[in-house]
Write a protein that holds these residues in place. Structure first.
Motif, PDB file in Angstrom:
ATOM      1  N   MET A  86       0.818  -1.203   0.000  1.00  0.00           N
ATOM      2  CA  MET A  86       0.000   0.000   0.000  1.00  0.00           C
ATOM      3  C   MET A  86       0.860   1.265   0.000  1.00  0.00           C
ATOM      4  O   MET A  86       0.340   2.372  -0.059  1.00  0.00           O
ATOM      5  N   CYS A  87       2.185   1.108   0.148  1.00  0.00           N
ATOM      6  CA  CYS A  87       3.045   2.268   0.360  1.00  0.00           C
ATOM      7  C   CYS A  87       4.225   2.243  -0.612  1.00  0.00           C
ATOM      8  O   CYS A  87       5.190   1.503  -0.417  1.00  0.00           O
ATOM      9  N   ALA A  88       4.142   3.051  -1.653  1.00  0.00           N
ATOM     10  CA  ALA A  88       5.174   3.069  -2.695  1.00  0.00           C
ATOM     11  C   ALA A  88       6.546   3.412  -2.114  1.00  0.00           C
ATOM     12  O   ALA A  88       7.566   2.872  -2.535  1.00  0.00           O
ATOM     13  N   GLN A  89       6.524   4.293  -1.134  1.00  0.00           N
ATOM     14  CA  GLN A  89       7.768   4.747  -0.504  1.00  0.00           C
ATOM     15  C   GLN A  89       8.531   3.582   0.145  1.00  0.00           C
ATOM     16  O   GLN A  89       9.726   3.394  -0.091  1.00  0.00           O
ATOM     17  N   CYS A  90       7.835   2.795   0.950  1.00  0.00           N
ATOM     18  CA  CYS A  90       8.498   1.664   1.622  1.00  0.00           C
ATOM     19  C   CYS A  90       8.832   0.570   0.616  1.00  0.00           C
ATOM     20  O   CYS A  90       9.838  -0.114   0.738  1.00  0.00           O
ATOM     21  N   GLN A  91       7.978   0.428  -0.384  1.00  0.00           N
ATOM     22  CA  GLN A  91       8.224  -0.573  -1.413  1.00  0.00           C
ATOM     23  C   GLN A  91       9.560  -0.306  -2.096  1.00  0.00           C
ATOM     24  O   GLN A  91      10.346  -1.219  -2.361  1.00  0.00           O
ATOM     25  N   LYS A  92       9.814   0.963  -2.339  1.00  0.00           N
ATOM     26  CA  LYS A  92      11.053   1.360  -2.993  1.00  0.00           C
ATOM     27  C   LYS A  92      12.260   1.100  -2.090  1.00  0.00           C
ATOM     28  O   LYS A  92      13.284   0.578  -2.535  1.00  0.00           O
ATOM     29  N   LYS A  93      12.107   1.447  -0.815  1.00  0.00           N
ATOM     30  CA  LYS A  93      13.200   1.206   0.135  1.00  0.00           C
ATOM     31  C   LYS A  93      13.522  -0.286   0.220  1.00  0.00           C
ATOM     32  O   LYS A  93      14.685  -0.688   0.250  1.00  0.00           O
ATOM     33  N   ILE A  94      12.483  -1.097   0.262  1.00  0.00           N
ATOM     34  CA  ILE A  94      12.667  -2.548   0.364  1.00  0.00           C
ATOM     35  C   ILE A  94      13.383  -3.075  -0.878  1.00  0.00           C
ATOM     36  O   ILE A  94      14.292  -3.898  -0.784  1.00  0.00           O
ATOM     37  N   ALA A  95      12.982  -2.558  -2.036  1.00  0.00           N
ATOM     38  CA  ALA A  95      13.617  -2.999  -3.275  1.00  0.00           C
ATOM     39  C   ALA A  95      15.107  -2.660  -3.268  1.00  0.00           C
ATOM     40  O   ALA A  95      15.946  -3.475  -3.652  1.00  0.00           O
ATOM     41  N   LEU A  96      15.427  -1.456  -2.796  1.00  0.00           N
ATOM     42  CA  LEU A  96      16.830  -1.048  -2.718  1.00  0.00           C
ATOM     43  C   LEU A  96      17.612  -1.930  -1.757  1.00  0.00           C
ATOM     44  O   LEU A  96      18.704  -2.398  -2.072  1.00  0.00           O
ATOM     45  N   LEU A  97      17.032  -2.153  -0.586  1.00  0.00           N
ATOM     46  CA  LEU A  97      17.703  -2.987   0.411  1.00  0.00           C
ATOM     47  C   LEU A  97      17.915  -4.404  -0.114  1.00  0.00           C
ATOM     48  O   LEU A  97      18.935  -5.029   0.151  1.00  0.00           O
ATOM     49  N   THR A  98      16.928  -4.903  -0.854  1.00  0.00           N
ATOM     50  CA  THR A  98      17.045  -6.264  -1.388  1.00  0.00           C
ATOM     51  C   THR A  98      18.165  -6.333  -2.423  1.00  0.00           C
ATOM     52  O   THR A  98      18.971  -7.262  -2.424  1.00  0.00           O
ATOM     53  N   ASP A  99      18.221  -5.320  -3.305  1.00  0.00           N
ATOM     54  CA  ASP A  99      19.319  -5.274  -4.276  1.00  0.00           C
ATOM     55  C   ASP A  99      20.672  -5.273  -3.570  1.00  0.00           C
ATOM     56  O   ASP A  99      21.592  -5.977  -3.974  1.00  0.00           O
ATOM     57  N   GLN A 100      20.745  -4.469  -2.511  1.00  0.00           N
ATOM     58  CA  GLN A 100      22.024  -4.345  -1.811  1.00  0.00           C
ATOM     59  C   GLN A 100      22.445  -5.637  -1.133  1.00  0.00           C
ATOM     60  O   GLN A 100      23.577  -6.090  -1.280  1.00  0.00           O
ATOM     61  N   ILE A 101      21.513  -6.242  -0.408  1.00  0.00           N
ATOM     62  CA  ILE A 101      21.867  -7.467   0.316  1.00  0.00           C
ATOM     63  C   ILE A 101      22.186  -8.584  -0.673  1.00  0.00           C
ATOM     64  O   ILE A 101      23.087  -9.393  -0.450  1.00  0.00           O
ATOM     65  N   ALA A 102      21.462  -8.602  -1.803  1.00  0.00           N
ATOM     66  CA  ALA A 102      21.741  -9.627  -2.825  1.00  0.00           C
ATOM     67  C   ALA A 102      23.145  -9.442  -3.371  1.00  0.00           C
ATOM     68  O   ALA A 102      23.917 -10.392  -3.517  1.00  0.00           O
ATOM     69  N   GLU A 103      23.432  -8.192  -3.645  1.00  0.00           N
ATOM     70  CA  GLU A 103      24.750  -7.849  -4.183  1.00  0.00           C
ATOM     71  C   GLU A 103      25.864  -8.296  -3.231  1.00  0.00           C
ATOM     72  O   GLU A 103      26.801  -8.991  -3.629  1.00  0.00           O
ATOM     73  N   THR A 104      25.746  -7.937  -1.972  1.00  0.00           N
ATOM     74  CA  THR A 104      26.821  -8.273  -1.037  1.00  0.00           C
ATOM     75  C   THR A 104      26.844  -9.774  -0.735  1.00  0.00           C
ATOM     76  O   THR A 104      27.908 -10.334  -0.502  1.00  0.00           O
ATOM     77  N   SER A 105      25.675 -10.430  -0.764  1.00  0.00           N
ATOM     78  CA  SER A 105      25.651 -11.865  -0.492  1.00  0.00           C
ATOM     79  C   SER A 105      26.428 -12.648  -1.537  1.00  0.00           C
ATOM     80  O   SER A 105      27.077 -13.632  -1.225  1.00  0.00           O
ATOM     81  N   PHE A 106      26.307 -12.194  -2.797  1.00  0.00           N
ATOM     82  CA  PHE A 106      26.862 -13.004  -3.873  1.00  0.00           C
ATOM     83  C   PHE A 106      28.162 -12.445  -4.452  1.00  0.00           C
ATOM     84  O   PHE A 106      28.655 -12.900  -5.464  1.00  0.00           O
ATOM     85  N   GLU A 107      28.666 -11.404  -3.794  1.00  0.00           N
ATOM     86  CA  GLU A 107      29.940 -10.870  -4.232  1.00  0.00           C
ATOM     87  C   GLU A 107      31.035 -11.893  -3.981  1.00  0.00           C
ATOM     88  O   GLU A 107      31.032 -12.598  -2.982  1.00  0.00           O
ATOM     89  N   GLU A 108      31.976 -11.939  -4.889  1.00  0.00           N
ATOM     90  CA  GLU A 108      33.140 -12.777  -4.646  1.00  0.00           C
ATOM     91  C   GLU A 108      33.876 -12.176  -3.474  1.00  0.00           C
ATOM     92  O   GLU A 108      34.317 -11.033  -3.521  1.00  0.00           O
ATOM     93  N   ASN A 109      33.936 -12.894  -2.406  1.00  0.00           N
ATOM     94  CA  ASN A 109      34.637 -12.340  -1.263  1.00  0.00           C
ATOM     95  C   ASN A 109      36.136 -12.451  -1.468  1.00  0.00           C
ATOM     96  O   ASN A 109      36.650 -13.501  -1.827  1.00  0.00           O
ATOM     97  N   PHE A 110      36.782 -11.340  -1.234  1.00  0.00           N
ATOM     98  CA  PHE A 110      38.234 -11.297  -1.406  1.00  0.00           C
ATOM     99  C   PHE A 110      38.910 -12.429  -0.644  1.00  0.00           C
ATOM    100  O   PHE A 110      39.819 -13.084  -1.134  1.00  0.00           O
ATOM    101  N   LEU A 111      38.415 -12.663   0.577  1.00  0.00           N
ATOM    102  CA  LEU A 111      39.029 -13.682   1.426  1.00  0.00           C
ATOM    103  C   LEU A 111      38.778 -15.099   0.923  1.00  0.00           C
ATOM    104  O   LEU A 111      39.550 -16.010   1.188  1.00  0.00           O
ATOM    105  N   ASP A 112      37.679 -15.284   0.182  1.00  0.00           N
ATOM    106  CA  ASP A 112      37.319 -16.617  -0.303  1.00  0.00           C
ATOM    107  C   ASP A 112      38.467 -17.304  -1.028  1.00  0.00           C
ATOM    108  O   ASP A 112      38.634 -18.506  -0.953  1.00  0.00           O
ATOM    109  N   ARG A 113      39.253 -16.500  -1.735  1.00  0.00           N
ATOM    110  CA  ARG A 113      40.308 -17.083  -2.568  1.00  0.00           C
ATOM    111  C   ARG A 113      41.397 -17.760  -1.742  1.00  0.00           C
ATOM    112  O   ARG A 113      42.154 -18.565  -2.252  1.00  0.00           O
ATOM    113  N   PHE A 114      41.463 -17.376  -0.479  1.00  0.00           N
ATOM    114  CA  PHE A 114      42.532 -17.937   0.343  1.00  0.00           C
ATOM    115  C   PHE A 114      42.081 -19.171   1.123  1.00  0.00           C
ATOM    116  O   PHE A 114      42.881 -19.864   1.713  1.00  0.00           O
ATOM    117  N   ILE A 115      40.782 -19.378   1.107  1.00  0.00           N
ATOM    118  CA  ILE A 115      40.299 -20.584   1.766  1.00  0.00           C
ATOM    119  C   ILE A 115      40.401 -21.719   0.768  1.00  0.00           C
ATOM    120  O   ILE A 115      39.598 -21.826  -0.160  1.00  0.00           O
TER     121      ILE A 115
END
Lengths: 224, 205
Positions: A33-62
C-alpha cells in the motif's frame, strides 16, 4: 495519506528474512500500500543480494574447506536438471472476510494462513491467524463504527496495521495502510468513528490503565 | 492493488552495481535457463551461486545437511521457476537472493514450529501476481460459529445434525446410515435444533 511506516531496522530485518512470519506479513502488506516503503525494500534487497553473492576477497585464500566437500555439486546439478518440469505460478485468489455484515478483501499475503474462530465482545471482533509463533499472537481485529479499545498500554509490543477504515487516538488520526508499532512506553485509547479492520500483532496482553477500565483487563487478553 | 515488491524497483536503476559481479552474464544464463532449459547455463549459475548459498546457509542452520538442503531447494527453484525472472525488473542476483531467502524462511519456520505452510512466496512474491479470482474465506462466521455450538451437543445429536445439514442426507438416508429407526432420527434432530436455537438466538433459523 499513510503517515506511519515501519522503521528502517524493521525493513532491513524483513529483507534479511529474520522477522517472524507475523511481522514479515505486516511489512509486506504495508509495502503493497506504500510506494515509498516498497522502494526502500527494493533497494535494500538489491544491496543485500549484491553483497551476499559478491566474490569475497578472502574466499580465494580458503583452499580446502571441508564443508564444501560434503556436497557433490555435479550430482546435484544432474538431479535438478533431470526433470524439465517448470512451476506454473498459480493465479492468486483474492480472499475476503465478513465482519458485521461488511465484506473486506484480505491482502493476498494472508492467503495461506489459517484463520481461527471469530470471537466478539461488544463492538470488537477478533479472528485469530494461526501462525503458531508462541507468545506472538496475530489477529484480524474489527471495530464497528463508534467502537474502541479502552485506554491501555502494552507490556510487550503491539503492532496495528490498518487494512481498512480509520481510527484515532490521543496522538492523531490513522488511515488505511498506517503501520503503528507501540510498546510499553505508549498509552492510548483508540476509537473508530466509521469502523475499521486491523491486522494486529502483539507479544503480550494489553494492560488497561485507568480506574474502572482496569476491570476490563480480560478484554486486554481478548485482544491479545 | 496487489503489487510486487520486486517489480516496482527498476526504472531508476537503483544502486551502484558491484564490479565484482558480472551481471549481464548472470542475467544471460538465467534467461537461457528460462527460455531454452539450457543445462550448460544452469551449471554456470550453479557454480556461481551454489557455494555462496551454502556458506550463507551454514550461518543460519545448525547442521550441514540443512545447509545443503537450502542449496538443493534454492537451485531447483531457480531451475523450475526461471521463467518468473524478468530481467527488466531487477538483477539476477536479486531474484536468486529472493528465492534463497524464501527457501530459508520456510525451512526455519518448519524447523521451529513444525509448520509447513510455506508462506514466503506470499510475503515475497517471485513475480508479479496474475489476475485475481475471488473467494470468500469459507463462510468463516456462520459455519465456524455453528460448528463450535454443535460440538456442545451430545454426540448422537451431532451426528444427525451434521449428516442432515452438512452432508445433505435425507432423514431416511440417515436412518439407514446410522442404523436407527426413522423416528429416532427425527426426534434427535428436533431436540438438537431446539438446543441450537437457544445457543444461536431466535433469528438464526
Amino acid at each position: 495519506m499513510i503517515k506511519h511506516h515501519p522503521k528502517f531496522e524493521l525493513l532491513q530485518s524483513f529483507v534479511d528474512g529474520d522477522l517472524p512470519a507475523s511481522l514479515s506479513a505486516a511489512v509486506a502488506i504495508h509495502a503493497d500500500m506504500c510506494a515509498q516503503c516498497q522502494k526502500k525494500i527494493a533497494l535494500l534487497t538489491d544491496q543485500i543480494a549484491e553483497t551476499s553473492f559478491e566474490e569475497n576477497f578472502l574466499d580465494r585464500f580458503i583452499v580446502d574447506d571441508e564443508a564444501v566437500d560434503t556436497i557433490d555439486f555435479d550430482k546435484m546439478i544432474e538431479g535438478i536438471t533431470e526433470s524439465s518440469d517448470i512451476d506454473i505460478s498459480e493465479t492468486k485468489v483474492k480472499k475476503s472476510i465478513e465482519f458485521a455484515n461488511k465484506t473486506y478483501n484480505l491482502p493476498t499475503v494472508l492467503n495461506n494462513i489459517i484463520l481461527g474462530k471469530t470471537a466478539h465482545i461488544g463492538k470488537l471482533s477478533r479472528t485469530r491467524l494461526e501462525l503458531q509463533e508462541d507468545e506472538i499472537h496475530t489477529s484480524l481485529l474489527h471495530i464497528e463504527p463508534g467502537g474502541g479499545v479502552p485506554q491501555h498500554t502494552h507490556k510487550g509490543f503491539e503492532l496495528t496495521l490498518l487494512l481498512d477504515g480509520s481510527f484515532h487516538d490521543e496522538h492523531g488520526e490513522y488511515v488505511k495502510g498506517d503501520f503503528i508499532m507501540l510498546d510499553g512506553s505508549h498509552t492510548h485509547n483508540p476509537i473508530s468513528a466509521e469502523g475499521c479492520l486491523c491486522y494486529t500483532v502483539a507479544n503480550d496482553a494489553l494492560h488497561f490503565t485507568q480506574g474502572i477500565n482496569k476491570l476490563l483487563n480480560p478484554i486486554g487478553a481478548f485482544i491479545y | 492493488m496487489q503489487t510486487n515488491l520486486l517489480s516496482r524497483v527498476t526504472s531508476d536503476k537503483p544502486i551502484h552495481m558491484s564490479e565484482k559481479i558480472n551481471h549481464p552474464q548472470l542475467c544471460a544464463w538465467l534467461s537461457a535457463v528460462a527460455n531454452t532449459r539450457d543445462k550448460v547455463s544452469f551449471t554456470h549459475l550453479f557454480k556461481f551461486f551454489g557455494p555462496k548459498i551454502q556458506s550463507i546457509a551454514r550461518g543460519k542452520f545448525p547442521n550441514e545437511a540443512q545447509a545443503n538442503e537450502v542449496v538443493q531447494e534454492t537451485m531447483s527453484n531457480v531451475w523450475r521457476k526461471a521463467h518468473l525472472f524478468d530481467k527488466d525488473k531487477g538483477a539476477a542476483t536479486t531474484w536468486v537472493y529472493t528465492v534463497m531467502r524464501n527457501v530459508t524462511f520456510d525451512m526455519l519456520r518448519k524447523i521451529k514450529g513444525n509448520k509447513e505452510d510455506n508462506l514466503s512466496d506470499d510475503i515475497w512474491p517471485l513475480a508479479e501476481s496474475m489476475v485475481c479470482e475471488s473467494e470468500s474465506f469459507d463462510d468463516h462466521l456462520e459455519n465456524k460459529q455453528l460448528l463450535s455450538v454443535l460440538e456442545q451437543l451430545p454426540e448422537a445429536q451431532q451426528a444427525v445434525v451434521k449428516g442432515f445439514y452438512f452432508m445433505e442426507m435425507s432423514q431416511e438416508q440417515l436412518a439407514v446410515h446410522l442404523n436407527l429407526p426413522l423416528g429416532t432420527i427425527k426426534s434427535r434432530l428436533r431436540l438438537a435444533l431446539s438446543k441450537l436455537k437457544v445457543q444461536l438466538g431466535e433469528d438464526n433459523d
